[in-house]
Design a protein around this motif. Structure first.
Motif, PDB file in Angstrom:
ATOM      1  N   HIS A 187       0.846  -1.194   0.000  1.00 17.95           N
ATOM      2  CA  HIS A 187       0.000   0.000   0.000  1.00 17.95           C
ATOM      3  C   HIS A 187       0.878   1.240   0.000  1.00 17.95           C
ATOM      4  O   HIS A 187       1.980   1.248   0.555  1.00 17.95           O
ATOM      5  CB  HIS A 187      -0.909  -0.021   1.228  1.00 17.95           C
ATOM      6  N   SER A 188       0.402   2.299  -0.630  1.00 21.67           N
ATOM      7  CA  SER A 188       1.203   3.524  -0.780  1.00 21.67           C
ATOM      8  C   SER A 188       1.652   4.099   0.551  1.00 21.67           C
ATOM      9  O   SER A 188       2.706   4.738   0.634  1.00 21.67           O
ATOM     10  CB  SER A 188       0.404   4.570  -1.558  1.00 21.67           C
ATOM     11  N   GLU A 189       0.855   3.877   1.627  1.00 23.89           N
ATOM     12  CA  GLU A 189       1.237   4.375   2.952  1.00 23.89           C
ATOM     13  C   GLU A 189       1.494   3.224   3.921  1.00 23.89           C
ATOM     14  O   GLU A 189       1.429   3.397   5.135  1.00 23.89           O
ATOM     15  CB  GLU A 189       0.128   5.290   3.501  1.00 23.89           C
ATOM     16  N   MET A 190       1.794   2.039   3.394  1.00 24.77           N
ATOM     17  CA  MET A 190       2.135   0.849   4.180  1.00 24.77           C
ATOM     18  C   MET A 190       1.007   0.442   5.142  1.00 24.77           C
ATOM     19  O   MET A 190       1.274  -0.122   6.201  1.00 24.77           O
ATOM     20  CB  MET A 190       3.442   1.070   4.960  1.00 24.77           C
ATOM     21  N   GLN A 191      -0.236   0.731   4.757  1.00 29.75           N
ATOM     22  CA  GLN A 191      -1.350   0.323   5.606  1.00 29.75           C
ATOM     23  C   GLN A 191      -1.781  -1.118   5.338  1.00 29.75           C
ATOM     24  O   GLN A 191      -2.598  -1.671   6.063  1.00 29.75           O
ATOM     25  CB  GLN A 191      -2.538   1.262   5.389  1.00 29.75           C
ATOM     26  N   ALA A 192      -1.220  -1.734   4.311  1.00 29.12           N
ATOM     27  CA  ALA A 192      -1.531  -3.126   3.989  1.00 29.12           C
ATOM     28  C   ALA A 192      -0.468  -3.660   3.043  1.00 29.12           C
ATOM     29  O   ALA A 192       0.172  -2.900   2.297  1.00 29.12           O
ATOM     30  CB  ALA A 192      -2.910  -3.248   3.343  1.00 29.12           C
ATOM     31  N   THR A 193      -0.252  -4.967   3.070  1.00 34.25           N
ATOM     32  CA  THR A 193       0.612  -5.633   2.106  1.00 34.25           C
ATOM     33  C   THR A 193      -0.135  -6.846   1.554  1.00 34.25           C
ATOM     34  O   THR A 193      -0.947  -7.455   2.254  1.00 34.25           O
ATOM     35  CB  THR A 193       1.932  -6.100   2.739  1.00 34.25           C
ATOM     36  N   THR A 194       0.159  -7.193   0.309  1.00 32.33           N
ATOM     37  CA  THR A 194      -0.466  -8.359  -0.317  1.00 32.33           C
ATOM     38  C   THR A 194       0.623  -9.264  -0.876  1.00 32.33           C
ATOM     39  O   THR A 194       1.543  -8.803  -1.557  1.00 32.33           O
ATOM     40  CB  THR A 194      -1.422  -7.945  -1.446  1.00 32.33           C
ATOM     41  N   TRP A 195       0.495 -10.558  -0.577  1.00 35.82           N
ATOM     42  CA  TRP A 195       1.482 -11.570  -0.957  1.00 35.82           C
ATOM     43  C   TRP A 195       0.779 -12.569  -1.863  1.00 35.82           C
ATOM     44  O   TRP A 195      -0.091 -13.303  -1.419  1.00 35.82           O
ATOM     45  CB  TRP A 195       2.045 -12.235   0.302  1.00 35.82           C
ATOM     46  N   GLN A 196       1.179 -12.578  -3.129  1.00 35.31           N
ATOM     47  CA  GLN A 196       0.449 -13.366  -4.117  1.00 35.31           C
ATOM     48  C   GLN A 196       1.316 -14.496  -4.678  1.00 35.31           C
ATOM     49  O   GLN A 196       2.366 -14.263  -5.276  1.00 35.31           O
ATOM     50  CB  GLN A 196      -0.017 -12.470  -5.259  1.00 35.31           C
ATOM     51  N   PHE A 197       0.861 -15.725  -4.468  1.00 36.31           N
ATOM     52  CA  PHE A 197       1.506 -16.913  -5.025  1.00 36.31           C
ATOM     53  C   PHE A 197       0.888 -17.210  -6.388  1.00 36.31           C
ATOM     54  O   PHE A 197      -0.335 -17.232  -6.533  1.00 36.31           O
ATOM     55  CB  PHE A 197       1.298 -18.127  -4.117  1.00 36.31           C
TER      56      PHE A 197
END
Length: 447
Positions: free
Chosen positions: A258-268
């Protein structure tokens, strides 16, 4: 029990075996029903049944997990949501705490069958089906049906099988909020299988209570407690262990931040299948309470807009507000924020790979979405009680005084900056959405 919605299924989901073939039937339920007389949304063969089964079991593990709830709350089993249409099938689910969001995408190349209709339902994942999924091998012939193909019903004999499934209201809020965060995220890294396994081996054991950072040393990705330039920050690193059962089968990992590090996504990536795991900023913060949708919900979408949208939208179809406007001869100014508004109402998901919103009709009434934001309702109450006074409204600057409980708060809009003297703003500095005082001023200024 106001935080649960109870759904009744006509029949449980099942994995049926016949002459060496297996058919996975997912029982459906929806509060809303689009006009269709077909027995199911999709019926066909899964080309990679072993991978699909592993991903669905991993999704179920996310749904059964929690990182801030009590053992009693953990005893409540929740079921995923599935959307079928536009040549693909998507499964979605949250952890109990709504701080972890998972999605399984079965793309067109993963399926060999027919989409008889399109739509979204809440599906029944019972234990016998999960046990059967765990036993599926890749050389088996597995048929997937979204929606029960045939249900026997004998009212007088009471032979209908009924299953009651509690669905948390926070899921509904989370499904709308997380899409906003996804749309504000960008890809940061792409790792091959070996790099991904190296990264997960660097994960500390036990529950991680401090922030960790994804850093690159040479050509090797690592999780480190030390911050460095360009590093991705995430709290509750141990939540990523939900992905470990899939590590032996992946082809690559893509990391979105996320642009402000409010979330991350890890995609396999598994070729024609994808498994995505999104984490909230901290383990005690669920996506349902982040307030990412509040700004979009200030300007209500008219029923006329919704009627037009319903007539033109199909499940998993890419949503382009400009084309939508041209087709319906509407003014473009009316669509500037429509993607955010519709996502905030749960009607749009977001595809990180194609960087587009897609339509998915949640199996809940839209009116329920609009009733689940206490800050927005608090703002409306302030306006109804004439507790908002606009002191200054000039080009680029707005100042207002809002009456609270025995105290007055000052709200200032200076360009794109917004601030308030209330405790909520002082604690979160706008990182978790606007406070009710800011929302009230916005609604008045926009009138």
């Amino acid at each position: 029990m106001d935080d649960l919605l109870t759904y009744n299924y006509l029949a449980p989901s099942a994995l049926l075996k016949d002459n060496g073939s297996e058919a996975l039937f997912l029982s459906q339920y929806s509060e809303i029903q689009k006009s269709t007389d077909v027995p199911c949304f999709f019926l066909g063969r899964v080309k990679e049944p072993f991978t699909m089964a592993r991903c669905l079991v991993a999704l179920s593990n996310v749904v059964k997990s929690s990182f801030n709830l009590s053992p009693f709350q953990l005893a409540l089993l929740k079921d995923p949501i599935v959307t079928a249409g536009n040549s693909c099938v998507r499964f979605e689910g949250f952890s109990h705490c709504a701080g972890v969001y998972a999605r399984v995408d079965l793309l067109a190349d993963a399926l060999d069958g027919e989409f008889l209709a399109n739509g979204t339902t809440n599906v029944d994942f019972n234990q016998p089906m999960l046990t059967a999924l765990s036993s599926i091998q890749n050389n088996e012939n597995v048929m997937l049906s979204i929606g029960q193909k045939e249900v026997g019903l004998d009212v007088e004999g009471k032979t209908v099988v009924e299953r009651k499934v509690p669905l948390p209201v926070k899921w509904i809020k989370g499904l709308s909020s997380v899409q906003i965060y996804l749309s504000q995220s960008e890809i940061s890294h792409t790792f091959n299988k070996i790099q991904t396994q190296q990264l997960f081996r660097s994960m500390p054991k036990g529950q991680v209570k401090t922030d960790y950072f994804l850093v690159i040393k040479g050509n090797t990705p690592l999780f480190s407690p030390m911050k460095s330039e360009g590093a991705i920050c995430l709290g509750g690193l141990h939540r990523l262990r939900l992905l470990e059962p899939l590590l032996p089968f992946i082809k690559q990992l893509q990391v979105f931040a996320h642009s402000e590090m409010q979330a991350t996504t890890w995609q396999f990536s598994f070729g024609s299948l994808r498994f995505s795991l999104s984490l909230s900023r901290d383990p005690w913060r669920g996506f349902s309470g982040e307030g990412a949708t509040l700004d979009a919900l200030i300007d209500n979408v008219s029923q006329g807009w919704m009627d037009i949208f319903e007539q033109n939208a199909y499940a998993n179809q890419t949503f382009d507000p400009s084309l939508f406007t041209i087709k319906e001869s509407l003014y473009l100014s009316k669509t500037e924020n429509v993607s955010a508004q519709l996502a905030a109402m749960g009607l749009l998901g977001f595809d990180l790979n194609d960087n587009v919103f897609f339509y998915r009709q949640l199996p809940f009434k839209i009116s329920r979405i609009m009733q689940l934001n206490p800050r927005l309702k608090g703002a409306e109450k302030l306006i109804a009680g004439n507790k908002v006074e606009i002191i200054q409204n000039t080009l680029g600057r707005i100042e207002a005084r809002v009456e609270g409980s025995g105290i007055f708060h000052t709200v200032i809009f200076d360009g794109n900056n917004q601030r308030c003297t209330c405790e909520w703003y002082g604690k979160h500095q706008g990182a978790r959405g606007p406070c009710k005082h800011v929302l009230a001023v916005k609604k008045i200024v926009m009138v």
